[in-house]
Design a protein around this motif. Structure first.
Motif, mmCIF file in Angstrom:
data_model
loop_
_atom_site.group_PDB
_atom_site.id
_atom_site.type_symbol
_atom_site.label_atom_id
_atom_site.label_comp_id
_atom_site.label_asym_id
_atom_site.label_seq_id
_atom_site.Cartn_x
_atom_site.Cartn_y
_atom_site.Cartn_z
ATOM 1 N N GLU A 30 56.353 57.733 -2.496
ATOM 2 C CA GLU A 30 55.545 57.888 -3.703
ATOM 3 C C GLU A 30 56.366 57.407 -4.895
ATOM 4 O OE1 GLU A 30 55.029 61.999 -3.127
ATOM 5 O OE2 GLU A 30 53.534 61.745 -1.570
ATOM 6 N N MET A 31 55.871 56.402 -5.583
ATOM 7 C CA MET A 31 56.636 55.745 -6.634
ATOM 8 C C MET A 31 56.826 56.625 -7.876
ATOM 9 S SD MET A 31 57.384 52.972 -5.309
ATOM 10 C CE MET A 31 57.356 51.288 -5.767
ATOM 11 N N ASP A 32 55.773 57.280 -8.347
ATOM 12 C CA ASP A 32 55.839 58.033 -9.597
ATOM 13 C C ASP A 32 55.937 59.539 -9.400
ATOM 14 O OD1 ASP A 32 53.319 58.405 -8.595
ATOM 15 O OD2 ASP A 32 52.259 57.824 -10.425
ATOM 16 N N GLY A 33 56.172 59.977 -8.181
ATOM 17 C CA GLY A 33 56.267 61.405 -7.917
ATOM 18 C C GLY A 33 54.942 62.054 -7.571
ATOM 19 N N ASN A 34 53.848 61.355 -7.789
ATOM 20 C CA ASN A 34 52.517 61.850 -7.439
ATOM 21 C C ASN A 34 52.081 61.232 -6.126
ATOM 22 O OD1 ASN A 34 52.196 63.354 -9.831
ATOM 23 N ND2 ASN A 34 51.541 61.522 -10.932
ATOM 24 N N PRO A 35 51.279 61.946 -5.340
ATOM 25 C CA PRO A 35 50.784 61.351 -4.095
ATOM 26 C C PRO A 35 49.862 60.173 -4.387
ATOM 27 C CG PRO A 35 49.784 63.503 -4.465
ATOM 28 C CD PRO A 35 50.807 63.313 -5.526
ATOM 29 N N TRP A 36 49.651 59.336 -3.390
ATOM 30 C CA TRP A 36 48.855 58.111 -3.566
ATOM 31 C C TRP A 36 47.435 58.414 -4.028
ATOM 32 C CZ3 TRP A 36 44.396 57.531 -0.795
ATOM 33 C CH2 TRP A 36 44.231 58.362 0.303
ATOM 34 N N TYR A 37 46.917 59.579 -3.712
ATOM 35 C CA TYR A 37 45.527 59.918 -4.022
ATOM 36 C C TYR A 37 45.393 60.700 -5.328
ATOM 37 C CZ TYR A 37 47.125 64.273 -1.900
ATOM 38 O OH TYR A 37 47.835 65.395 -1.588
ATOM 39 N N TYR A 38 46.444 60.832 -6.107
ATOM 40 C CA TYR A 38 46.446 61.668 -7.308
ATOM 41 C C TYR A 38 45.347 61.259 -8.294
ATOM 42 C CZ TYR A 38 47.907 63.773 -11.686
ATOM 43 O OH TYR A 38 47.923 64.468 -12.868
ATOM 44 N N ASP A 39 45.244 59.972 -8.597
ATOM 45 C CA ASP A 39 44.247 59.508 -9.583
ATOM 46 C C ASP A 39 42.821 59.743 -9.085
ATOM 47 O OD1 ASP A 39 46.310 58.644 -11.227
ATOM 48 O OD2 ASP A 39 46.348 56.670 -10.275
ATOM 49 N N ILE A 40 42.595 59.545 -7.801
ATOM 50 C CA ILE A 40 41.261 59.755 -7.239
ATOM 51 C C ILE A 40 40.902 61.238 -7.304
ATOM 52 C CG2 ILE A 40 39.845 59.558 -5.158
ATOM 53 C CD1 ILE A 40 41.666 57.148 -4.396
ATOM 54 N N LYS A 41 41.851 62.090 -6.911
ATOM 55 C CA LYS A 41 41.606 63.536 -6.945
ATOM 56 C C LYS A 41 41.345 64.010 -8.366
ATOM 57 C CE LYS A 41 43.660 67.961 -5.714
ATOM 58 N NZ LYS A 41 44.832 68.642 -5.175
ATOM 59 N N ASN A 42 42.122 63.522 -9.311
ATOM 60 C CA ASN A 42 41.938 63.896 -10.707
ATOM 61 C C ASN A 42 40.560 63.473 -11.210
ATOM 62 O OD1 ASN A 42 42.749 64.962 -13.229
ATOM 63 N ND2 ASN A 42 43.298 62.906 -13.920
ATOM 64 N N PHE A 43 40.107 62.293 -10.802
ATOM 65 C CA PHE A 43 38.778 61.843 -11.241
ATOM 66 C C PHE A 43 37.677 62.685 -10.599
ATOM 67 C CE2 PHE A 43 34.954 59.281 -10.745
ATOM 68 C CZ PHE A 43 34.689 59.009 -12.079
ATOM 69 N N VAL A 44 37.780 62.959 -9.305
ATOM 70 C CA VAL A 44 36.752 63.749 -8.618
ATOM 71 C C VAL A 44 36.722 65.168 -9.174
ATOM 72 C CG1 VAL A 44 36.093 64.734 -6.382
ATOM 73 C CG2 VAL A 44 36.840 62.372 -6.519
ATOM 74 N N GLN A 45 37.877 65.724 -9.479
ATOM 75 C CA GLN A 45 37.975 67.104 -9.933
ATOM 76 C C GLN A 45 37.582 67.274 -11.401
ATOM 77 O OE1 GLN A 45 41.968 68.673 -9.542
ATOM 78 N NE2 GLN A 45 41.154 70.592 -8.746
ATOM 79 N N ASN A 46 38.067 66.391 -12.270
ATOM 80 C CA ASN A 46 37.902 66.571 -13.721
ATOM 81 C C ASN A 46 37.100 65.481 -14.414
ATOM 82 O OD1 ASN A 46 39.664 68.799 -13.479
ATOM 83 N ND2 ASN A 46 41.424 67.425 -13.611
ATOM 84 N N GLN A 47 36.701 64.443 -13.669
ATOM 85 C CA GLN A 47 36.008 63.284 -14.248
ATOM 86 C C GLN A 47 36.837 62.643 -15.363
ATOM 87 O OE1 GLN A 47 32.991 62.110 -12.965
ATOM 88 N NE2 GLN A 47 33.450 63.635 -11.409
#
Length: 124
Positions: A30-47
């Motif tokens: 993981e390049m930035d310390g976040n898992p690969w799916y972090y942005d997708i999860k954040n969008f699904v969870q919080n829009q």
């Protein structure tokens, strides 16, 4: 039945031996310390989109998010047949692969048959 012509030269087969198991190579860091799916999860969870995301990036994220399902804090990806596949970070992916390859997927023969085979081939 096959006929072998001994008048021809055969090229030897070159086999590389690795010092580590091949299935361990497929896990990416993981390049930035976040898992690969972090942005997708954040969008699904919080829009919410990434800060500074372009229109194209937002459209791509919306399109990607349609294939994911969030159950509490666990993100799943829907496969083409509707099966839910759990999204794992690097550490959990390594643990899961180790368990699978040491458990039910380790060998297709029983321990007794593997021991007989190893003795016959001469590994002991």
């Amino acid at each position: 039945m096959a006929i072998i012509d001994f008048g021809h030269k055969l090229q030897p087969i070159h086999i590389d031996i690795r010092n580590f198991l091949a299935h361990y190579c497929s896990v990416e860091g993981e390049m930035d310390g976040n898992p690969w799916y972090y942005d997708i999860k954040n969008f699904v969870q919080n829009q919410e989109y990434l800060v500074g995301a372009s229109k194209a990036d937002r459209k791509t994220l919306r399109r990607l998010a349609m294939d994911f399902y969030l159950d509490g804090e666990v993100l799943y990806k829907r496969s083409f047949d509707g099966t839910l596949q759990r999204c794992l970070n690097e550490a959990n992916a390594r643990i899961a692969l180790q368990k699978v390859h040491k458990g039910i997927c380790s060998t297709h023969a029983s321990g007794h048959m593997m021991a007989r085979k190893i003795q016959r081939v001469g590994y002991f």
